[in-house]
Scaffold this motif. Structure first.
Motif, mmCIF file in Angstrom:
data_model
loop_
_atom_site.group_PDB
_atom_site.id
_atom_site.type_symbol
_atom_site.label_atom_id
_atom_site.label_comp_id
_atom_site.label_asym_id
_atom_site.label_seq_id
_atom_site.Cartn_x
_atom_site.Cartn_y
_atom_site.Cartn_z
ATOM 1 N N GLN A 1 0.831 -1.202 0.000
ATOM 2 C CA GLN A 1 0.000 0.000 0.000
ATOM 3 C C GLN A 1 0.865 1.252 0.000
ATOM 4 O OE1 GLN A 1 -2.508 -0.563 3.420
ATOM 5 N NE2 GLN A 1 -4.227 -1.283 2.182
ATOM 6 N N LYS A 2 1.899 1.243 0.810
ATOM 7 C CA LYS A 2 2.791 2.400 0.870
ATOM 8 C C LYS A 2 3.467 2.619 -0.487
ATOM 9 C CE LYS A 2 6.651 4.286 3.458
ATOM 10 N NZ LYS A 2 7.658 4.061 4.474
ATOM 11 N N LEU A 3 3.904 1.544 -1.118
ATOM 12 C CA LEU A 3 4.582 1.641 -2.418
ATOM 13 C C LEU A 3 3.645 2.191 -3.493
ATOM 14 C CD1 LEU A 3 6.994 0.879 -4.361
ATOM 15 C CD2 LEU A 3 5.798 -1.287 -4.667
ATOM 16 N N PHE A 4 2.425 1.660 -3.574
ATOM 17 C CA PHE A 4 1.524 2.020 -4.654
ATOM 18 C C PHE A 4 0.815 3.348 -4.431
ATOM 19 C CE2 PHE A 4 2.123 -2.430 -5.656
ATOM 20 C CZ PHE A 4 2.227 -2.385 -7.028
ATOM 21 N N GLN A 5 0.727 3.828 -3.186
ATOM 22 C CA GLN A 5 0.066 5.105 -2.920
ATOM 23 C C GLN A 5 1.037 6.275 -2.906
ATOM 24 O OE1 GLN A 5 -2.161 4.538 0.669
ATOM 25 N NE2 GLN A 5 -3.717 3.286 -0.338
ATOM 26 N N GLU A 6 2.313 6.005 -3.020
ATOM 27 C CA GLU A 6 3.324 7.065 -3.025
ATOM 28 C C GLU A 6 3.162 7.930 -4.269
ATOM 29 O OE1 GLU A 6 8.139 7.136 -3.391
ATOM 30 O OE2 GLU A 6 7.217 5.557 -2.203
ATOM 31 N N ASP A 7 3.221 9.255 -4.097
ATOM 32 C CA ASP A 7 3.059 10.178 -5.220
ATOM 33 C C ASP A 7 4.440 10.533 -5.764
ATOM 34 O OD1 ASP A 7 1.949 11.857 -7.077
ATOM 35 O OD2 ASP A 7 1.724 13.544 -5.689
ATOM 36 N N ASN A 8 4.931 9.715 -6.719
ATOM 37 C CA ASN A 8 6.256 9.956 -7.289
ATOM 38 C C ASN A 8 6.221 10.141 -8.802
ATOM 39 O OD1 ASN A 8 5.651 7.356 -7.939
ATOM 40 N ND2 ASN A 8 7.384 6.420 -6.910
ATOM 41 N N GLY A 9 5.037 10.331 -9.372
ATOM 42 C CA GLY A 9 4.931 10.603 -10.799
ATOM 43 C C GLY A 9 4.941 9.379 -11.695
ATOM 44 N N ILE A 10 5.105 8.196 -11.131
ATOM 45 C CA ILE A 10 5.112 6.965 -11.926
ATOM 46 C C ILE A 10 3.677 6.442 -12.003
ATOM 47 C CG2 ILE A 10 5.973 4.589 -12.036
ATOM 48 C CD1 ILE A 10 8.405 5.479 -10.456
ATOM 49 N N PRO A 11 3.218 6.032 -13.188
ATOM 50 C CA PRO A 11 1.877 5.467 -13.286
ATOM 51 C C PRO A 11 1.744 4.211 -12.420
ATOM 52 C CG PRO A 11 2.785 5.865 -15.464
ATOM 53 C CD PRO A 11 3.882 6.097 -14.488
ATOM 54 N N VAL A 12 0.561 3.973 -11.915
ATOM 55 C CA VAL A 12 0.360 2.869 -10.974
ATOM 56 C C VAL A 12 0.668 1.513 -11.616
ATOM 57 C CG1 VAL A 12 -2.103 2.533 -11.412
ATOM 58 C CG2 VAL A 12 -1.174 2.016 -9.168
ATOM 59 N N HIS A 13 0.444 1.378 -12.923
ATOM 60 C CA HIS A 13 0.704 0.096 -13.569
ATOM 61 C C HIS A 13 2.199 -0.168 -13.780
ATOM 62 C CE1 HIS A 13 0.155 2.982 -16.873
ATOM 63 N NE2 HIS A 13 1.065 2.282 -17.505
ATOM 64 N N LEU A 14 3.066 0.795 -13.456
ATOM 65 C CA LEU A 14 4.517 0.596 -13.580
ATOM 66 C C LEU A 14 5.234 0.663 -12.234
ATOM 67 C CD1 LEU A 14 5.223 2.710 -16.777
ATOM 68 C CD2 LEU A 14 4.952 0.241 -16.590
ATOM 69 N N LYS A 15 4.505 0.847 -11.149
ATOM 70 C CA LYS A 15 5.139 0.995 -9.844
ATOM 71 C C LYS A 15 5.696 -0.307 -9.289
ATOM 72 C CE LYS A 15 3.048 5.160 -8.085
ATOM 73 N NZ LYS A 15 2.389 5.799 -6.959
ATOM 74 N N GLY A 16 5.365 -1.427 -9.894
ATOM 75 C CA GLY A 16 5.845 -2.718 -9.417
ATOM 76 C C GLY A 16 7.292 -2.995 -9.762
ATOM 77 N N GLY A 17 7.906 -2.182 -10.607
ATOM 78 C CA GLY A 17 9.311 -2.367 -10.932
ATOM 79 C C GLY A 17 9.535 -2.876 -12.343
ATOM 80 N N THR A 18 10.659 -3.557 -12.512
ATOM 81 C CA THR A 18 11.091 -4.030 -13.826
ATOM 82 C C THR A 18 10.107 -5.031 -14.421
ATOM 83 O OG1 THR A 18 13.359 -3.769 -13.073
ATOM 84 C CG2 THR A 18 13.041 -5.033 -15.061
ATOM 85 N N THR A 19 9.581 -5.911 -13.600
ATOM 86 C CA THR A 19 8.638 -6.919 -14.100
ATOM 87 C C THR A 19 7.404 -6.259 -14.687
ATOM 88 O OG1 THR A 19 9.397 -8.399 -12.355
ATOM 89 C CG2 THR A 19 7.364 -8.989 -13.467
ATOM 90 N N ASP A 20 6.877 -5.256 -13.993
ATOM 91 C CA ASP A 20 5.706 -4.548 -14.515
ATOM 92 C C ASP A 20 6.025 -3.845 -15.828
ATOM 93 O OD1 ASP A 20 4.091 -5.363 -12.504
ATOM 94 O OD2 ASP A 20 4.027 -3.447 -11.450
#
Length: 83
Positions: free
Chosen positions: A32-51
């Motif tokens: 939740q902390k990772l995906f709700q962070e406002d860092n300008g990255i789209p949510v579908h790419l916040k999972g890292g290299t695999t995403d």
């Protein structure tokens, strides 16, 4: 015959009963902390290299599929050559 049924009962009991082999850590708060962070990255790419790889593969297959469909439609719409 009864031995087989008794053995099956024991296996079933062992499968469903007993303690967990290792405790499972709750990953939800971390995610939740990772995906709700406002860092300008789209949510579908916040999972890292695999995403990112899955996203690129999906987009590539989508574009290639659409191009193939257009090709087949144009091929079906063109007049056939008479042999």
């Amino acid at each position: 015959m009864n031995r087989g049924i008794f053995a099956l009962q024991q296996v079933a009991r062992r499968t469903f009963c007993g303690s967990a082999r290792r405790p499972v850590e709750n990953q939800v708060p971390k995610n939740q902390k990772l995906f709700q962070e406002d860092n300008g990255i789209p949510v579908h790419l916040k999972g890292g290299t695999t995403d990112a790889l899955l996203y690129r593969a999906t987009m590539t297959l989508t574009v290639l599929g659409a191009a193939y469909v257009v090709y087949e439609l144009l091929k079906a719409a063109s007049p056939q050559k008479k042999a």
